[in-house]
Write a protein that holds these residues in place. Structure first.
Motif, PDB file in Angstrom:
ATOM      1  N   SER A 535     -24.699  36.448  33.007  1.00  0.00           N
ATOM      2  CA  SER A 535     -23.415  36.668  32.679  1.00  0.00           C
ATOM      3  C   SER A 535     -23.439  34.610  32.894  1.00  0.00           C
ATOM      4  N   GLN A 600     -13.140  34.858  27.903  1.00  0.00           N
ATOM      5  CA  GLN A 600     -13.043  36.125  28.925  1.00  0.00           C
ATOM      6  C   GLN A 600     -14.296  36.330  29.291  1.00  0.00           C
ATOM      7  N   GLN A 603     -13.868  36.163  33.298  1.00  0.00           N
ATOM      8  CA  GLN A 603     -12.832  37.128  33.147  1.00  0.00           C
ATOM      9  C   GLN A 603     -14.132  37.834  33.990  1.00  0.00           C
ATOM     10  N   HIS A 604     -14.910  38.170  33.455  1.00  0.00           N
ATOM     11  CA  HIS A 604     -16.080  39.013  33.493  1.00  0.00           C
ATOM     12  C   HIS A 604     -16.943  38.540  34.589  1.00  0.00           C
ATOM     13  N   GLN A 606     -16.055  36.546  37.552  1.00  0.00           N
ATOM     14  CA  GLN A 606     -15.302  37.089  38.467  1.00  0.00           C
ATOM     15  C   GLN A 606     -15.119  38.356  38.525  1.00  0.00           C
ATOM     16  N   ALA A 607     -14.907  39.615  37.803  1.00  0.00           N
ATOM     17  CA  ALA A 607     -14.918  40.632  38.243  1.00  0.00           C
ATOM     18  C   ALA A 607     -16.384  41.222  38.592  1.00  0.00           C
ATOM     19  N   GLN A 608     -17.659  40.626  38.588  1.00  0.00           N
ATOM     20  CA  GLN A 608     -18.539  40.488  38.545  1.00  0.00           C
ATOM     21  C   GLN A 608     -19.288  39.612  40.425  1.00  0.00           C
ATOM     22  N   ASN A 609     -18.740  38.764  40.050  1.00  0.00           N
ATOM     23  CA  ASN A 609     -18.472  37.640  41.916  1.00  0.00           C
ATOM     24  C   ASN A 609     -18.088  39.088  42.820  1.00  0.00           C
ATOM     25  N   ARG A 610     -16.987  39.330  42.094  1.00  0.00           N
ATOM     26  CA  ARG A 610     -16.416  40.488  43.726  1.00  0.00           C
ATOM     27  C   ARG A 610     -16.912  41.613  43.583  1.00  0.00           C
ATOM     28  N   GLU A 611     -17.763  41.894  43.109  1.00  0.00           N
ATOM     29  CA  GLU A 611     -18.674  43.081  43.012  1.00  0.00           C
ATOM     30  C   GLU A 611     -19.561  42.810  44.561  1.00  0.00           C
TER      31      GLU A 611
END
Length: 781
Positions: A535, A600, A603-604, A606-611
């Motif tokens: 990403s 977009q 946003q992906h 951010q979600a991947q970084n939280r994981e």
């Protein structure tokens, strides 16, 4: 089903259109007068070549003949039309008194030469030139051998170009040339056969064309219609739609029969031959279809009037003449820019600047948004840390780099050693000077005992009191400096462990590391990292694309010069603006798509970084980094403090000696004797009085007068020498001052019990050289 043989003959008769004739007109003089009146005589002289070229082209068109080469005639018409477009935008030709009002264009009808039209505007001229261009193309088409494939291709191209010229005439020039009905009907002809047949069958064209034209068009229209019916019937037979096939064939046969009845006896044999062949094929197909219907299909044949129109598709299109006749690159009269065109260009430039500015701001905001978002997520720093490439914050890294360039903590020891050396040298100077004072006092006492009342010089303690006071202050300063030096050494020793982190090269190697968790439940760490890195690569690609789009915007603006188009435009400026500004629509859309894609993607990410952060315990790593950053900051602060103290110490020692001796540079000049040769303590001076002798008189030694305030004694010159007057020399350091003072004393007394020293050269930390003492006569000791 095999492809049927066409019924048309390759040698069909084609019609050519002949050119319109014109009347001579002078363009040179009226246009030149207009330039002189509205611009200047100099401008007219600069445009002399353009005026001559325009005049020559018009004269050549007036003298056209059958002997002229058709291709060269075509090129001349095209070039003259573009020149007229340039003239139209710069020279208003009309009956108005402020315009070019002495030019009248006259053209004859191509079909009825006795008919002619005259107008004081350039539109009739342009319309006539377009008509003649189409006519020349049609004549060129007839020159090719249409019995060959290549000949038919070339002929078709010429006829298509002719159609394009007439279409351009119809859509652009014919309406403007019809002002006040002062025009001929030939500038409104179309070339599709059915349209042409309908046009020439009604007034005013019904009496305008020769009867052979009407016959030709009628036969051609019937032939092409019947050919279309024939082709359609073949397709219907394949689909077993026999009833409509029969109706289409009957319709085609009827059209051919009617055309032959109406055509005069003088019709072209080639066209009649093509019609007869096609009619034979149609009748054969009709007979076959009717038999099949009677025996097999038994379908009711519909009347021809109930059939839908045949599907139409243009096999060829008229050549688009916009590019061929584009005058935007025409250089003729380029230096003449009317005020209206300049204002229009300014307005268009503002429109373009607004687009460029708006889109550039969007691109910059997109890049800034990506940068801030990644910084908030500690990306890509956390990925780099996982790979063993930890990074420092930019400001902190710059501070560390500055420390390492200046030598780092390891280099402090060398600077401290310079401080020690300077301190030692100054202490040695202090000791040596004190010893010299003591020797001087002892020798003064010895001479007082030896000469008694004849020794009239003041006490040594009186003469050296000021120097002794300065020496005492010098000693006190050195003691205080020594205390400071000790504090610096202790501070460096106590903080060396803290500052040692700054010696790491690279400094990033001293930072904490980020590793995989000790225990993994699903061994999915690599996949998480891989997805996040992919990403980030996509985000980087979008950023590079934005940079390319910004360069494209700048390049488009740089190349966007519509002044030539403004100068040749005959319509509304607003229409031209809309057309030209539309070329920015695509890049604006690409910018919008890029920013949407980035939104977009972020946003992906951010979600991947939280994981990612949850899997690799980023919070603990960040806390360890913050602790390390603070340690580095503290080490930098301590390093700067110690280095600043050392520099102050070095500066103190270097400036202490001149400061201590600065007061003596204010004394006035005084008389010094020529210096004797070097000698050491205890060696008899060749000029000193011996035991029991009187001080020498003139002829032996000459008494001098003291030039030193408070000086009570006298001094001796060498026998036979005159006393010399010298200004007091400047002193570069404290040691030199003391040496000179003692030399003065001993020279004045003529004593031999004084030792001059050869001083070693010493280079300070700042490169300041302390040279050996040089006597007043230039000899070095």
């Amino acid at each position: 089903m095999s492809t049927p043989v066409t019924s048309s003959s390759a040698t069909n008769v084609m019609l050519a259109i002949y050119e319109k004739k014109t009347v001579a007109v002078d363009l040179y003089r009226p246009l030149r007068n207009y330039i002189v009146f509205n611009y200047s005589e100099r401008e007219a002289q600069n445009l002399e070549d353009d005026l001559e070229t325009l005049k020559q082209m018009r004269n050549t068109i007036e003298r056209s003949s059958a002997a002229d080469s058709l291709p060269s005639r075509r090129d001349l018409l095209q070039n003259y039309f573009k020149a007229l477009t340039a003239v139209e935008s710069r020279f208003p030709i009309s009956s108005d008194k402020d315009h070019v009002n002495s030019v009248t264009f006259t053209w004859h009808d191509a079909f009825k030469n006795k008919h002619k039209a005259s107008q004081q505007n350039i539109h009739l001229e342009k319309a006539a030139i377009l008509f003649n261009l189409g006519a020349v193309h049609s004549q060129i088409g007839l020159t090719f051998d249409r019995s060959t494939v290549e000949g038919r291709r070339q002929a078709s191209h010429s006829f298509i170009a002719a159609a394009g010229a007439f279409a351009y005439l119809r859509d652009n020039a014919s309406t403007k040339a019809s002002i006040g009905n002062s025009t001929t009907v030939d500038v409104s002809v179309g070339l599709y056969y059915e349209e042409a047949l309908a046009a020439i069958n009604v007034a005013p064209l019904t009496q305008h064309f020769d009867k052979t034209w009407l016959s030709h068009v009628q036969l051609k229209a019937a032939l092409f219609y019947a050919e279309a019916c024939y082709r359609c019937s073949l397709e219907l037979h394949e689909k077993e739609e026999i009833a409509e096939e029969i109706a289409r064939v009957k319709s085609g046969i009827g059209a051919l029969t009617d055309a032959k009845k109406l055509s005069p006896k003088g019709a072209a044999a080639q066209i009649l031959d093509s019609i007869n062949k096609l009619e034979t094929n149609l009748k054969a197909n009709l007979e076959r279809a009717m038999k099949e219907n009677d025996r097999v299909y038994l379908m009711r044949v519909p009347p021809a009037s109930s059939l839908p129109p045949l599907p139409a598709f243009p096999m060829v299109k008229p050549l688009n003449m916009n590019e061929v006749l584009d005058a935007s690159k025409e250089k003729m009269f380029a230096s003449l820019v009317p005020d209206s065109s300049a204002k229009a260009l300014s307005r268009y430039t503002e429109m373009v600047d607004d687009i460029i500015r708006t889109q550039a701001e969007k691109l910059q905001q997109g890049s800034e948004l990506a940068r801030v978002s990644l910084k908030e997520m500690d990306l890509p720093d956390s990925i780099l840390a996982l790979e063993g490439h930890s990074v420092l914050p930019t400001a902190l890294w710059e501070d560390v780099e500055a420390v390492q360039i200046s030598g780092g903590p390891a280099g402090l020891e060398g600077e401290l050693q310079q401080l020690r050396d300077l301190s030692r040298v100054n202490h040695e100077l202090l000791v040596q000077t004190e010893e010299l004072f003591q020797k001087e006092a002892a020798e003064d006492a010895q001479f007082r005992s030896q000469f008694g009342t004849r020794w009239t010089r003041p006490q040594s303690s009186t003469l050296t009191k000021n120097l002794q006071d300065r020496l005492n202050r010098f000693a006190a300063n050195l003691k205080q400096a020594a205390d400071s030096d000790g504090k610096i050494e202790r501070s460096m020793r106590d903080n060396m462990a803290l500052m040692s982190i700054l010696n790491h090269r690279p400094i990033e190697s001293a930072l904490p590391t980020l590793g995989k968790p000790i225990m993994s439940l699903d061994a999915n760490e690599d996949a998480i990292v891989g997805t996040l890195k992919q990403s980030l690569r996509q985000l980087e690609t979008l950023g590079a694309q934005r940079a390319g789009l910004e360069d494209m915007l700048k390049d488009m603006k740089r190349k966007d010069d519509i002044l030539p188009k403004l100068m040749t435009s005959t319509g509304s400026y607003e229409d031209l603006f809309r057309k030209e500004i539309a070329k920015y629509n695509q890049i604006c859309e690409e910018i919008s798509q890029n920013l949407q894609a980035q939104e977009q993607l972020l946003q992906h990410i951010q979600a991947q970084n939280r994981e990612f952060a949850g899997t690799f315990n980023i919070e603990d790593y960040k806390a360890a980094c913050e602790k390390c950053y603070k340690q580095i900051e503290a080490a930098i602060a301590k390093y700067r403090e110690i280095k600043e103290n050392i520099n102050e110490g070095l500066k103190f020692y270097v400036t202490l000696q001149p400061a201590a001796t600065s007061g003596y540079s204010q004394h006035p000049p005084y008389t010094l004797p020529q210096a004797p040769p070097p000698y050491r303590v205890g060696s008899p001076s060749p000029y000193a009085p011996q035991q029991g002798q009187q001080p020498p008189h003139a002829g032996g030694y000459e008494y001098g007068q003291p030039a030193y305030p408070g000086w009570q004694g006298s001094y001796y010159n060498a026998p036979g020498q005159q006393p010399g007057s010298f200004p007091r020399p400047p002193y570069s350091n404290f040691r030199e001052l003391n040496d000179q003072v003692m030399v003065d004393h001993r020279e004045c007394l003529g004593t031999s019990s004084f030792e001059l020293y050869r001083l070693p050269s010493y280079t300070t930390a700042f490169g300041m050289s302390l040279p050996g003492y040089t006597a007043v006569n230039g000899s070095s000791f």
